[in-house]
Design an enzyme around this catalytic site. Structure first.
Site, short mmCIF file in Angstrom:
data_model
loop_
_atom_site.label_atom_id
_atom_site.label_comp_id
_atom_site.label_asym_id
_atom_site.label_seq_id
_atom_site.Cartn_x
_atom_site.Cartn_y
_atom_site.Cartn_z
N GLN A 138 0.78 -1.27 0.15
CA GLN A 138 0.19 -0.04 0.04
C GLN A 138 0.89 1.28 0.09
O GLN A 138 1.70 1.47 0.84
CB GLN A 138 -0.90 -0.28 1.30
CG GLN A 138 -1.94 1.21 1.41
CD GLN A 138 -2.71 1.18 2.78
OE1 GLN A 138 -2.19 0.59 3.55
NE2 GLN A 138 -3.89 1.53 2.53
N GLY A 139 1.07 2.10 -1.11
CA GLY A 139 1.48 3.32 -1.10
C GLY A 139 0.98 4.60 -0.88
O GLY A 139 0.41 5.32 -1.67
N GLU A 256 -10.41 -1.81 5.21
CA GLU A 256 -8.99 -2.14 6.17
C GLU A 256 -9.51 -2.19 7.52
O GLU A 256 -9.02 -3.21 8.13
CB GLU A 256 -8.06 -1.11 6.16
CG GLU A 256 -6.80 -1.31 6.92
CD GLU A 256 -5.83 -0.37 6.85
OE1 GLU A 256 -4.49 -0.52 7.11
OE2 GLU A 256 -6.28 0.81 6.49
N SER A 385 -3.11 7.56 12.69
CA SER A 385 -2.62 7.61 14.06
C SER A 385 -3.79 8.08 15.00
O SER A 385 -4.73 8.49 14.63
CB SER A 385 -1.57 8.95 13.92
OG SER A 385 -2.03 9.96 13.73
N GLU A 387 -4.16 10.71 16.75
CA GLU A 387 -4.40 11.98 16.66
C GLU A 387 -5.55 12.24 15.32
O GLU A 387 -6.44 13.08 15.64
CB GLU A 387 -3.11 13.05 16.26
CG GLU A 387 -2.13 12.85 17.71
CD GLU A 387 -1.58 11.77 18.04
OE1 GLU A 387 -1.46 10.93 17.04
OE2 GLU A 387 -0.75 11.74 19.30
#
Length: 406
Positions: A138-139, A256, A385, A387
């Protein structure tokens, strides 16, 4: 005593009970054959373990019709219901089967192509994912765009019948072992944020693609930097329309955080039960603080399970789930499991006490608890993340003012 959660199914319809028996029987037979030694191997922080053998295991699953269960039959799936997919992940985790090496293709790219891809793209890529003959990475993340995907600067320009790609991706899991990468790149000059992005399918084994492993705290290197220097892919290998990459990428992120998290929770429950056993053996459980934290971990795992099953059902029972609600549900799920697992790693170190500071594995290697503690620091970062997840919930779901951005 902490126990693995019971299956969510209760009294199962005959077709589900039959499917559960099929999966359980196949796993019992094959994990006691040539793949016996693969039990419990692989997974985050341990992807280096028996990789080639686990690749063969995935192909054995494919031959048995146990990959891509939820896909339509016309594309090699089984049209399995949500309940049956949950059953598979439950039984797979309970059998302590090895971590899959084809997760990114089967759980992320495959559903994305089914939802957004052309017929030609489905014919080209879905069989390789279904049969585990092509592996994907996954890029997304970049040095200046870690969890802020809209800030990507990797560019792609259309030259004739090819996209020419330049830029850098980072934290690319298993890039060194992958055949293809799904890349979010900026294809409109002068565009900003989520505008002008495209979702490209790029071959990894070509001039202009360089992969550099990133050595982690655990001593392993499943993450990588990937550099694109005039790398190329065919003009028709853009999923969705050029410029629609943000929408497609968000679709991938939704996949995902899907059904596979059910099996993840059973693996977590096994880790928790094993840690409780260590606490009993070394006497740490006599410490009331440790005992209380073990109990709270069990409660937290039940909360996570209830949330995931509820949100999965809301997306499959015919009810309309708007994009804002879906984004909030996915972000809450990510926060729940990432923080729970990180806290378990910290609890493990406290249960071990001072001996946990000494690398006592083979050849001074880390033991399983030390490796888990170090790698779970990454749980709160990769896949979005903490945050960023909190910002999504506060801004998109609760309607609070946006965080100040440069």
């Amino acid at each position: 005593m902490i126990q693995t959660p019971e299956p969510a199914s209760g009294i199962e319809p005959p077709e589900d009970a039959e499917f559960r028996a099929e999966v359980r029987e196949w796993l019992a037979e094959n994990l006691n054959g040539q793949f016996r030694e693969l039990r419990g191997l692989g997974g985050p922080g341990r992807e280096h373990e028996a990789f080639e053998e686990r690749l063969e295991w995935d192909r054995a699953l494919a031959a048995a019709g146990l990959t891509c269960l939820g896909w339509p039959k016309e594309w090699g799936g089984r049209d399995a219901t949500l309940r049956q997919q949950v059953i598979f992940h439950e039984e797979y985790a309970k059998a302590d089967a090895p971590a899959r090496v084809s997760h990114l293709g089967e759980e992320l790219l495959g559903p994305t192509v089914l939802a957004f891809g052309t017929e030609e793209q489905k014919q080209r890529f879905l069989p390789g994912i279904r049969n585990v003959t092509e592996l994907w990475c996954q890029g997304y993340s970049e040095p200046g765009a870690g969890s802020d995907l809209a800030a990507v600067t990797t560019s792609a320009q259309l030259e004739g019948d090819e996209w020419v790609i330049n830029g850098q991706k980072v934290w690319t899991s298993l890039a060194h072992l992958s055949d293809w990468c799904f890349v979010v790149a900026r294809t409109e000059k002068g565009s900003t944020r989520h505008h002008g992005l495209s979702y490209l399918l790029v071959p990894m084994k070509q001039p202009g693609v360089e992969v550099r492993p990133i050595i982690q705290l655990t001593g392993t290197a499943e993450f990588n930097e990937v550099f694109f220097e005039n790398a190329r892919t065919a003009a028709d290998l853009v999923v969705g329309q050029p410029g629609d990459g943000w929408k497609v990428a968000m679709g991938t992120l939704t996949f995902e955080r899907g059904i596979s998290t059910v099996g993840q929770q059973i693996r977590y429950a096994r880790e928790l039960a094993d840690l409780e056993a260590v606490a009993k053996e070394n006497g740490a459980i006599e410490n009331p603080v440790i005992a209380d934290r073990l109990d709270k971990a069990w409660v937290g795992l039940r909360v996570l399970r209830a949330h995931v099953l509820r949100t999965l059902e809301s997306g499959h029972d015919g009810a309309s789930v708007d994009a804002r609600t879906a984004a909030g549900q996915a972000s809450v799920t990510k926060l729940l499991w990432a923080n729970w697992h990180r806290d378990l790693g910290e609890l493990a170190m406290d249960v071990l006490g001072a001996p946990g500071l000494i690398a006592d594995g083979e050849g001074d290697d880390l033991n399983a608890w030390q490796r888990m503690f170090l790698f779970t620091r990454a749980d709160t970062i990769y896949g979005g993340s903490n945050e960023v997840q909190r910002n999504i919930i506060s801004e998109r779901v609760l309607g609070l003012p946006r965080e100040a951005r440069p």
